[in-house]
Motif scaffolding. Structure first.
Motif, PDB file in Angstrom:
ATOM      1  N   ARG A 140     -22.116  16.839  23.555  1.00 31.33           N
ATOM      2  CA  ARG A 140     -23.370  16.226  23.962  1.00 31.33           C
ATOM      3  C   ARG A 140     -23.915  15.414  22.797  1.00 31.33           C
ATOM      4  NH1 ARG A 140     -26.723  20.622  27.622  1.00 31.33           N
ATOM      5  NH2 ARG A 140     -25.077  21.009  29.129  1.00 31.33           N
ATOM      6  N   THR A 141     -24.116  14.137  23.033  1.00 32.70           N
ATOM      7  CA  THR A 141     -24.533  13.251  21.964  1.00 32.70           C
ATOM      8  C   THR A 141     -25.921  12.697  22.246  1.00 32.70           C
ATOM      9  OG1 THR A 141     -23.488  11.362  23.055  1.00 32.70           O
ATOM     10  CG2 THR A 141     -22.151  12.600  21.471  1.00 32.70           C
ATOM     11  N   VAL A 142     -26.623  12.344  21.177  1.00 30.33           N
ATOM     12  CA  VAL A 142     -27.930  11.703  21.244  1.00 30.33           C
ATOM     13  C   VAL A 142     -27.791  10.336  20.595  1.00 30.33           C
ATOM     14  CG1 VAL A 142     -30.347  11.819  20.572  1.00 30.33           C
ATOM     15  CG2 VAL A 142     -29.123  13.903  21.173  1.00 30.33           C
ATOM     16  N   GLY A 143     -27.975   9.305  21.363  1.00 31.08           N
ATOM     17  CA  GLY A 143     -27.864   7.969  20.811  1.00 31.08           C
ATOM     18  C   GLY A 143     -29.128   7.570  20.079  1.00 31.08           C
ATOM     19  N   VAL A 144     -28.986   6.769  19.082  1.00 31.92           N
ATOM     20  CA  VAL A 144     -30.130   6.242  18.337  1.00 31.92           C
ATOM     21  C   VAL A 144     -30.112   4.736  18.424  1.00 31.92           C
ATOM     22  CG1 VAL A 144     -30.213   8.209  16.775  1.00 31.92           C
ATOM     23  CG2 VAL A 144     -28.844   6.237  16.166  1.00 31.92           C
ATOM     24  N   ARG A 145     -31.249   4.137  18.298  1.00 35.30           N
ATOM     25  CA  ARG A 145     -31.336   2.685  18.377  1.00 35.30           C
ATOM     26  C   ARG A 145     -30.743   2.080  17.120  1.00 35.30           C
ATOM     27  NH1 ARG A 145     -36.854  -0.984  18.744  1.00 35.30           N
ATOM     28  NH2 ARG A 145     -35.819  -3.023  18.819  1.00 35.30           N
ATOM     29  N   HIS A 146     -29.837   1.132  17.305  1.00 36.09           N
ATOM     30  CA  HIS A 146     -29.187   0.486  16.170  1.00 36.09           C
ATOM     31  C   HIS A 146     -30.046  -0.690  15.711  1.00 36.09           C
ATOM     32  CE1 HIS A 146     -26.136  -1.004  13.500  1.00 36.09           C
ATOM     33  NE2 HIS A 146     -26.095  -2.164  14.144  1.00 36.09           N
ATOM     34  N   VAL A 147     -30.508  -0.649  14.473  1.00 37.40           N
ATOM     35  CA  VAL A 147     -31.327  -1.720  13.901  1.00 37.40           C
ATOM     36  C   VAL A 147     -30.482  -2.458  12.874  1.00 37.40           C
ATOM     37  CG1 VAL A 147     -33.439  -2.294  12.677  1.00 37.40           C
ATOM     38  CG2 VAL A 147     -33.409  -0.383  14.287  1.00 37.40           C
ATOM     39  N   PRO A 148     -29.962  -3.638  13.186  1.00 41.16           N
ATOM     40  CA  PRO A 148     -29.129  -4.343  12.207  1.00 41.16           C
ATOM     41  C   PRO A 148     -29.960  -4.805  11.008  1.00 41.16           C
ATOM     42  CG  PRO A 148     -29.562  -5.746  14.093  1.00 41.16           C
ATOM     43  CD  PRO A 148     -30.131  -4.397  14.436  1.00 41.16           C
ATOM     44  N   HIS A 149     -29.374  -4.738   9.846  1.00 42.11           N
ATOM     45  CA  HIS A 149     -30.063  -5.147   8.623  1.00 42.11           C
ATOM     46  C   HIS A 149     -29.020  -5.636   7.640  1.00 42.11           C
ATOM     47  CE1 HIS A 149     -33.029  -5.272   5.430  1.00 42.11           C
ATOM     48  NE2 HIS A 149     -32.245  -4.500   4.659  1.00 42.11           N
ATOM     49  N   ASN A 150     -29.153  -6.856   7.200  1.00 35.95           N
ATOM     50  CA  ASN A 150     -28.187  -7.408   6.257  1.00 35.95           C
ATOM     51  C   ASN A 150     -28.844  -7.838   4.948  1.00 35.95           C
ATOM     52  OD1 ASN A 150     -29.591  -9.533   7.293  1.00 35.95           O
ATOM     53  ND2 ASN A 150     -27.799 -10.683   8.013  1.00 35.95           N
ATOM     54  N   GLY A 151     -29.878  -7.121   4.550  1.00 30.27           N
ATOM     55  CA  GLY A 151     -30.483  -7.377   3.244  1.00 30.27           C
ATOM     56  C   GLY A 151     -31.788  -8.154   3.345  1.00 30.27           C
ATOM     57  N   ILE A 178     -24.523   7.115  16.192  1.00 32.48           N
ATOM     58  CA  ILE A 178     -25.151   5.792  16.078  1.00 32.48           C
ATOM     59  C   ILE A 178     -24.305   4.699  16.704  1.00 32.48           C
ATOM     60  CG2 ILE A 178     -26.324   6.459  13.947  1.00 32.48           C
ATOM     61  CD1 ILE A 178     -24.260   4.831  12.422  1.00 32.48           C
ATOM     62  N   THR A 179     -23.081   5.036  17.113  1.00 33.40           N
ATOM     63  CA  THR A 179     -22.228   4.001  17.698  1.00 33.40           C
ATOM     64  C   THR A 179     -22.661   3.702  19.128  1.00 33.40           C
ATOM     65  OG1 THR A 179     -20.650   5.676  18.441  1.00 33.40           O
ATOM     66  CG2 THR A 179     -20.275   4.709  16.279  1.00 33.40           C
ATOM     67  N   PRO A 180     -22.439   2.469  19.591  1.00 34.51           N
ATOM     68  CA  PRO A 180     -22.799   2.130  20.983  1.00 34.51           C
ATOM     69  C   PRO A 180     -21.972   2.960  21.963  1.00 34.51           C
ATOM     70  CG  PRO A 180     -22.396   0.147  19.670  1.00 34.51           C
ATOM     71  CD  PRO A 180     -21.945   1.302  18.843  1.00 34.51           C
ATOM     72  N   PRO A 181     -22.518   3.236  23.143  1.00 32.11           N
ATOM     73  CA  PRO A 181     -21.769   4.064  24.120  1.00 32.11           C
ATOM     74  C   PRO A 181     -20.415   3.477  24.489  1.00 32.11           C
ATOM     75  CG  PRO A 181     -24.079   3.839  24.755  1.00 32.11           C
ATOM     76  CD  PRO A 181     -23.880   2.901  23.606  1.00 32.11           C
ATOM     77  N   GLY A 182     -20.284   2.155  24.524  1.00 32.60           N
ATOM     78  CA  GLY A 182     -19.017   1.567  24.910  1.00 32.60           C
ATOM     79  C   GLY A 182     -17.893   1.795  23.922  1.00 32.60           C
ATOM     80  N   SER A 183     -18.224   1.954  22.649  1.00 30.03           N
ATOM     81  CA  SER A 183     -17.191   2.164  21.629  1.00 30.03           C
ATOM     82  C   SER A 183     -17.196   3.587  21.100  1.00 30.03           C
ATOM     83  CB  SER A 183     -17.417   1.192  20.462  1.00 30.03           C
ATOM     84  OG  SER A 183     -18.698   1.396  19.883  1.00 30.03           O
ATOM     85  N   ARG A 184     -17.903   4.483  21.745  1.00 28.82           N
ATOM     86  CA  ARG A 184     -18.009   5.863  21.283  1.00 28.82           C
ATOM     87  C   ARG A 184     -16.793   6.658  21.745  1.00 28.82           C
ATOM     88  NH1 ARG A 184     -23.461   8.192  23.069  1.00 28.82           N
ATOM     89  NH2 ARG A 184     -24.115   6.555  21.635  1.00 28.82           N
ATOM     90  N   LEU A 185     -16.213   7.438  20.852  1.00 22.00           N
ATOM     91  CA  LEU A 185     -15.071   8.283  21.189  1.00 22.00           C
ATOM     92  C   LEU A 185     -15.568   9.513  21.949  1.00 22.00           C
ATOM     93  CD1 LEU A 185     -12.051   8.813  20.892  1.00 22.00           C
ATOM     94  CD2 LEU A 185     -12.535  10.022  18.766  1.00 22.00           C
ATOM     95  N   ASP A 186     -15.041   9.728  23.135  1.00 20.31           N
ATOM     96  CA  ASP A 186     -15.466  10.841  23.976  1.00 20.31           C
ATOM     97  C   ASP A 186     -14.783  12.123  23.506  1.00 20.31           C
ATOM     98  OD1 ASP A 186     -16.447  12.482  25.887  1.00 20.31           O
ATOM     99  OD2 ASP A 186     -15.373  11.568  27.573  1.00 20.31           O
ATOM    100  N   LEU A 187     -15.548  12.998  22.856  1.00 18.35           N
ATOM    101  CA  LEU A 187     -15.025  14.269  22.372  1.00 18.35           C
ATOM    102  C   LEU A 187     -15.481  15.442  23.213  1.00 18.35           C
ATOM    103  CD1 LEU A 187     -15.556  13.735  18.534  1.00 18.35           C
ATOM    104  CD2 LEU A 187     -13.483  13.389  19.866  1.00 18.35           C
TER     105      LEU A 187
END
Length: 863
Positions: free
Chosen positions: A778-789, A766-775
């Motif tokens: 093969r990863t599948v990204g998901v859309r991040h939906v911010p929610h603060n209550g 779920i992390t953005p590609p720019g901050s994702r640790l390259d291990l």
């Protein structure tokens, strides 16, 4: 037409000051030239793309042009994995390029259909988790030097060329001006990330480190000097010196620190007046000096120099050239550095005719001197042929005569020809030969034969001229520098396909011994594990040990074991022994024989002699020849015992027939056998601790169980100790692979263990590609939906925005008394923006700013 030439090396390669001292000799400084830039974003470039022409000619050797079906411009490791996967599935030959400085036609081979270009992968960072500097394979040497030096004050002892890519440089060992002081660049390699292809044809990335064990450490070892294009595609390196303080996390202490200043000087030898005898003296002076001053503890360990001997121009109206130039760089950290450098120049020029000129010694910052050396190194661009050699001793007089004849001849086709001898040894020679794949560890000089021209029609004659020169210099050893008393083979980063050609290599020594010596068999085992399908190959690549291909024939793919199921050479030898029907060796740990004696099995077992025990006098033979015990006695059959004939018998030990006196048969037959003192156990060894200092009758085993079952369930160790705490029958490199591999083979014998059984084929991240640790997964990204209550949407947010809305949040910054700004000034600076500013300020803060601009809305919460 002015031809780029190494003759201008005199100034540009060393220092500007040294060149100024020789202006009267007609020597001018050389200017640096850049190679074409990379295409940039990850893409597939085909012949219809405008970028294709630039990528085709990006290499430094203009003899070769790459025209594959596609260039794959990788920006991440995942891009490389995808490119290799696509090529393997399509059955297309693949090659890799980082800096484009390969001297043979590896990338431009017509059989190569896909070229993976790593020029865009040029990051240089510090990895705190590994406590090492991470450098991507596409980074160029000068960029690496600048980032390491300006960022942390450290460097790598790499080469002089500014545009050489690190991807191919380190895999061949990598040496340069600091190697005598700090070793090869590969000596500081801690980890390497490689994209490999398994036996099923699936590409994946593997990180192998110096601290690993088993196949992964072998993969790391192979990349410390075995050249590129053998086992996979290197995407990233991590560097940390082997002598760095343990546990240290201070970056400036993990790699060598270069000297603050460098002293430079040279000896200029004009062609006029330099006869054959003086040329011999010059070559001998330079070689003998390095034989005497190449120890790691020598005061000259910080000196890097060279003797460059130039060929006479073919044209009479060409610019005048020197016969030779001897240059030297000396670390300015020693108080007597200038004195040592001057003594070196005088030793090289001693007794040489032709009036050699010694320049003034100049001083420069280290990085400036490195850039000047790189400028001359990269100046000469054109069509080239290059050969190399390692020297353990100076060249003989007959070899110097061959050089003099060729370099002073005019019946040739070349614009610039040179033979250079560069300093080697020092710290390089302190590393054991097989600690890395760079096995040339006792040489003092490295020779470089180079010919450059511009006319494509002169290719045949120019290549032939250098081939004949090289062949005649090493005529006594079959045309190549065979490892021996004087020479030590060739440098793999200067590949030469002529070493594999019987027309030019008549020594009977195969090409791989010239480059790898005795390490080639080990490299073949690494090849079998990590590239079983021989995907990564070229003319001088490591051949698979299972006979996958000939030098020129088609590839024949044979099944190979998976790397995680292969336990090194011991597994292979065990398979051969079983195939021959040989007796299986006992496991390598402490066991007790039938008498209760402890025997230690080592890796190399001595020859064993089977001795059958003597027949007791208490038994007699019946008419059928079988033994019968006398009345009242029980006969205990005894097995043959293994005895090492090289070990003398211990006191009280009898070999062969044991004398038994009448009347003592019963006591002799039932007496417990005396136990010899146990071998000293290794730390954590529980296998024989219960035997030490005690007498114990060996445990009788039931004959009803088959022998295989008894071996399988036997675990040496004291009674009551759980099986997991006991020493295994053999060392296990990867318990997970062993366990899952057996389970998989039970249901699908044709499958082997893969890392996907543990990591899965896809990972949801779920992390953005720019901050994702390259291990390497093969990863599948998901859309991040911010929610603060849950909250109520205000009315102003329901209305469509006339201008872009920008949310300004200050967090705790606005509440700090020592904030370096005022809210009024901040909001006033936003008044001129063509945007609606929504500032989230608390109730107290909203009363403080004063006038609020028209485009700023103050709220306390934004849902």
């Amino acid at each position: 037409m002015t031809v780029p030439s190494r003759r201008r090396f005199v100034a540009g390669s060393l220092t500007a000051g040294a060149a100024a001292g020789l202006t009267a000799a007609g020597v001018a400084p050389a200017a640096a030239r850049d190679t074409p830039a990379s295409a940039g974003d990850a893409a597939t470039v085909t012949p219809g793309d405008p970028r294709y022409a630039d990528l085709s000619t990006r290499g430094s050797n203009k003899r070769f042009t790459a025209r594959p079906e596609a260039f794959r411009l990788a920006t991440t490791t995942a891009d490389v994995v995808d490119a290799v996967d696509d090529a393997v599935r399509a059955g297309k030959r693949i090659a890799v390029r980082s800096g484009g400085h390969c001297f043979e036609n590896v990338v431009g081979d017509p059989a190569v259909r896909v070229v993976v270009d790593l020029a865009a992968m040029d990051a240089v960072t510090y990895d705190a988790r590994r406590r090492a500097f991470m450098v991507e394979a596409g980074a160029r040497l000068m960029d690496v030097y600048k980032k390491l030096y300006y960022g942390w004050g450290v460097t790598l002892p790499g080469g002089a060329s500014a545009t050489v890519g690190l991807g191919g440089h380190v895999t061949g060992g990598g040496y340069g001006a600091l190697s005598r002081a700090f070793g090869l660049a590969a000596d500081h390699l801690y980890a390497v990330e490689v994209v490999v292809v398994d036996a099923r044809g699936r590409a994946h990335a593997v990180v192998a480190t110096r601290d690993d064990h088993g196949p992964r450490r072998e993969l790391w070892w192979a990349h410390t000097g075995a050249g590129g294009g053998n086992f996979g595609i290197v995407t990233r390196y991590w560097f940390r010196s082997p002598d760095a303080p343990p546990g240290c996390d201070e970056p400036h202490r993990l790699l060598p620190r270069p000297p603050g200043t460098v002293l430079s000087g040279m000896v200029y030898v004009p062609r006029e007046g330099l006869d054959r005898a003086s040329f011999r003296r010059l070559v001998r002076n330079h070689g003998l000096w390095h034989e005497r001053n190449s120890d790691a503890g020598s005061p000259y360990a910080g000196l890097f120099g060279g003797l460059v001997m130039y060929g006479r121009p073919a044209s009479a109206d060409a610019e005048p050239t020197p016969a030779a130039v001897s240059f030297a760089h000396m670390a300015g950290t020693r108080p007597d550095a200038e004195k040592l450098l001057r003594a070196y120049a005088e030793a090289v020029a001693d007794g040489v005719g032709g009036s050699p000129q010694i320049s003034e010694i100049t001083e420069q910052p280290w990085l400036t001197a490195t850039q000047d050396l790189a400028a001359s190194q990269d100046y000469e661009i054109g069509r080239q042929k290059i050969k190399s050699a390692y020297l353990r001793r100076s060249w003989r007089e007959d070899q110097a005569d061959v050089l003099y004849t060729y370099l002073n001849s005019t019946g040739h086709r070349h614009d610039t020809a040179s033979v250079s001898l560069q300093s080697f040894g020092g710290r390089v020679n302190t590393v054991p030969e097989h600690a890395t794949a760079s096995t040339h560890r006792d040489s003092v000089l490295k020779a470089l034969f180079m010919n450059t021209w511009q006319d494509p029609d002169a290719d045949g004659e120019s290549v032939d001229w250098l081939r004949r020169l090289y062949r005649d210099v090493y005529a006594s050893t079959g045309g190549v520098p065979v490892p021996g008393r004087d020479s030590d083979g060739c440098y793999i980063n200067y590949p030469d396909i002529d070493t594999a050609d019987a027309r030019w290599n008549t020594s009977g020594v195969p090409w791989h011994r010239l480059y790898y010596k005795d390490a080639y068999a080990r490299l073949q085992r690494v090849k079998a594990v990590w590239d079983p399908r021989d995907v990564f190959r070229h003319t001088l690549s490591v051949r698979p040990p299972h006979g996958g291909r000939s030098d020129e024939g088609p590839v024949r793919l044979l099944p190979a074991p998976h790397p995680l199921l292969l336990d090194g050479a011991a597994r292979l030898r065990a398979a051969h022994r079983r195939a021959r029907g040989a007796r299986r060796r006992p496991p390598r740990h402490h066991r007790a024989d039938h008498r209760g004696r402890a025997h230690r099995r080592t890796r190399r077992h001595p020859p064993l002699v089977l001795q059958r025990p003597a027949r007791p006098r208490t038994a007699r033979a019946d008419p059928r020849g079988r033994l019968r015990p006398r009345a009242g006695l029980r006969l205990h059959p005894r097995r043959p015992r293994a005895v090492d004939p090289r070990v003398p018998p211990r006191p009280g030990e009898h070999r062969g027939r044991r004398p038994v006196r009448i009347g003592q048969q019963r006591r002799h037959a039932r007496r417990p056998r005396r136990l010899r003192p146990a071998l000293a156990p290794r730390p954590g060894d529980l296998g024989t601790a219960h035997l030490r200092g005690r007498r114990r009758r060996p445990r009788r085993r039931s004959r009803a169980r088959p022998a295989a079952a008894r071996r399988r369930h036997h675990r040496p160790g004291p009674p009551g100790v759980p099986a997991p705490l006991r020493r295994p029958a053999r060392p296990v490199q990867d318990p997970t692979a062993e366990w899952l591999g057996r389970a998989v083979r039970r249901y699908a014998p044709h499958l082997g263990f893969t890392e996907e059984m543990v990591t899965g084929q896809w990972t949801i991240d779920i992390t953005p590609p720019g901050s994702r640790l390259d291990l390497g997964l093969r990863t599948v990204g998901v859309r991040h939906v911010p929610h603060n209550g849950a909250s109520v949407v205000p009315d102003w947010l329901r209305a469509p925005a006339e201008r872009p809305r920008v949310c300004l949040t200050l967090g705790l910054s606005g509440e700090l008394d020592h904030a370096p700004f005022s809210l009024a000034a901040l909001l006033d600076g936003l008044a001129g923006l063509d945007a609606e500013i929504v500032a989230t300020l608390g109730a107290d803060a909203r009363d403080q700013p004063g006038p609020v601009p028209d485009n700023v809305r103050l709220v306390d919460f934004v849902p």
